[in-house]
Scaffold this motif. Sequence first.
Motif, PDB file in Angstrom:
ATOM      1  N   LEU A 191      17.613   1.920  29.525  1.00  0.00           N
ATOM      2  CA  LEU A 191      18.020   1.609  30.901  1.00  0.00           C
ATOM      3  C   LEU A 191      16.818   1.610  31.834  1.00  0.00           C
ATOM      4  CD1 LEU A 191      21.221   3.845  31.188  1.00  0.00           C
ATOM      5  CD2 LEU A 191      21.058   1.452  30.449  1.00  0.00           C
ATOM      6  N   SER A 192      16.913   0.759  32.854  1.00  0.00           N
ATOM      7  CA  SER A 192      15.919   0.797  33.947  1.00  0.00           C
ATOM      8  C   SER A 192      16.281   1.920  34.933  1.00  0.00           C
ATOM      9  CB  SER A 192      15.882  -0.551  34.650  1.00  0.00           C
ATOM     10  OG  SER A 192      17.139  -0.797  35.285  1.00  0.00           O
ATOM     11  N   ASP A 193      15.394   2.130  35.890  1.00  0.00           N
ATOM     12  CA  ASP A 193      15.653   3.210  36.862  1.00  0.00           C
ATOM     13  C   ASP A 193      16.922   2.930  37.671  1.00  0.00           C
ATOM     14  OD1 ASP A 193      13.400   4.502  36.006  1.00  0.00           O
ATOM     15  OD2 ASP A 193      12.098   3.718  37.616  1.00  0.00           O
ATOM     16  N   ARG A 194      17.131   1.710  38.060  1.00  0.00           N
ATOM     17  CA  ARG A 194      18.319   1.375  38.829  1.00  0.00           C
ATOM     18  C   ARG A 194      19.579   1.530  37.990  1.00  0.00           C
ATOM     19  NH1 ARG A 194      18.217  -4.132  41.730  1.00  0.00           N
ATOM     20  NH2 ARG A 194      20.066  -3.152  42.652  1.00  0.00           N
ATOM     21  N   GLU A 195      19.463   1.167  36.700  1.00  0.00           N
ATOM     22  CA  GLU A 195      20.618   1.308  35.827  1.00  0.00           C
ATOM     23  C   GLU A 195      20.919   2.776  35.554  1.00  0.00           C
ATOM     24  OE1 GLU A 195      20.471  -2.799  33.192  1.00  0.00           O
ATOM     25  OE2 GLU A 195      19.211  -1.097  32.610  1.00  0.00           O
ATOM     26  N   LYS A 196      19.883   3.578  35.508  1.00  0.00           N
ATOM     27  CA  LYS A 196      20.107   5.009  35.342  1.00  0.00           C
ATOM     28  C   LYS A 196      20.866   5.577  36.546  1.00  0.00           C
ATOM     29  CE  LYS A 196      15.950   5.790  32.519  1.00  0.00           C
ATOM     30  NZ  LYS A 196      14.625   6.430  32.485  1.00  0.00           N
TER      31      LYS A 196
END
Length: 420
Positions: A351-356
């Motif tokens: 996951l990317s930071d935004r997805e996290k």
Amino acid sequence: MAELGKKYCVYCLAEVSPLRFRCTECADIELCPECFSAGAEIGPHRRWHGYQLVDGGRFTLWGAEAEGGWSSREEQLLLDAIEQFGFGNWEDMAAHVGASRTPQEVMEHYVSMYIHGNLGKACIPDTIPNRVTDHTCPSGGPLSPSLTTPLPPLDISVAEQQQLGYMPLRDDYEIEYDQEAETLISGLSVNYDDDDVEIELKRAHVDMYVRKLKERQRRKNIARDYNLVPAFLGKDKKDKEKAPKRKITKEEKELRLKLRPLYQFMSCKEFEDFFENMHKERILRAKIRELQRYRRNGITKMEESAEYEAARHKREKRKENKNIASSKRGKEEGKEGEFAAIENLPGFELLSDREKVLCSSLNLSPARYVTVKTIIIKDHLQKRQGIPSKSRLPSYLDKVLKKRILNFLTESGWISRDAS
């Protein structure tokens, strides 16, 4: 024929040709001065009836030799003139008496008959007391020297005098406090025919005016005492720089503003002493609280208090350092702590930071998010290619989660808006 011209008193039958009194209510009733003075009554005539003086005032009061031919009418005009024009205005008095009397004759007659004569000796005492009464008092009462004596002129320039509207030689302002106070007495005058009520009313007006003068002077004294004029002109800042005082706290400034009405009851020195005493009281109360704290901690001597304060200071320093270190660690571990619930689950590293952040806010595991994301993107691509497809989303994905994920994928550019 001469006998027919004579007049007689109806009571004593004496001749009353020089002077007689005629009753205005009874017919043919004429009395001589002696019977009239005694209150003689005859027939229907009574002593309280109205009367009329007959002979026109041509008789003399003092006798022809002593009087110099002054008739009773002239005596009456002389007394009216002395009351109207005052002693010494002999020309006006002579004109009032008549053209037959000169100012010198009027003066000599009045002085000889009414001052040095028997009438004057009976009315005027030998020693005339001083009629001027000194009403001033040194205690600051009405019209006392402390009130009537002006204050010394203010030490200000001509331009500042014009700015204030101040007249230094008079120690007055162009617009005084209660500017219309003088209207209370400007029209007052003492008349000889004033009754008691009018006299008391005029005295009340004078008393009101004196009170206004006292209030006006009191305000000037307050302005001098508290240096309000230099404060208005901006000179008080220089004085503060020359004579620095103790630093005034914000609380004390607010308290001074609240207690400003006390200015009119206390002088400047009393007001400053009042706040100095309050400052000392606060210091003493703080010292008492400190000593009570020492006693609660078992300290009974001042020598032990120094060691106690040093140890307390070290404890507070260590506590402060500990708080700073913990806050730094919290900042460094903030991001990791934010994803503590999903960081150990499979698929987290994909996951990317935004997805996290999205999975953490939705409380959705990374693997499930990746599965939903894959299905949505696959359906979107098949629709763009024209291939019919049936969406097979997992059962755990409700409408709210689906909408949030679709909005996220649309904002991130994974799918177009029309597809969402």
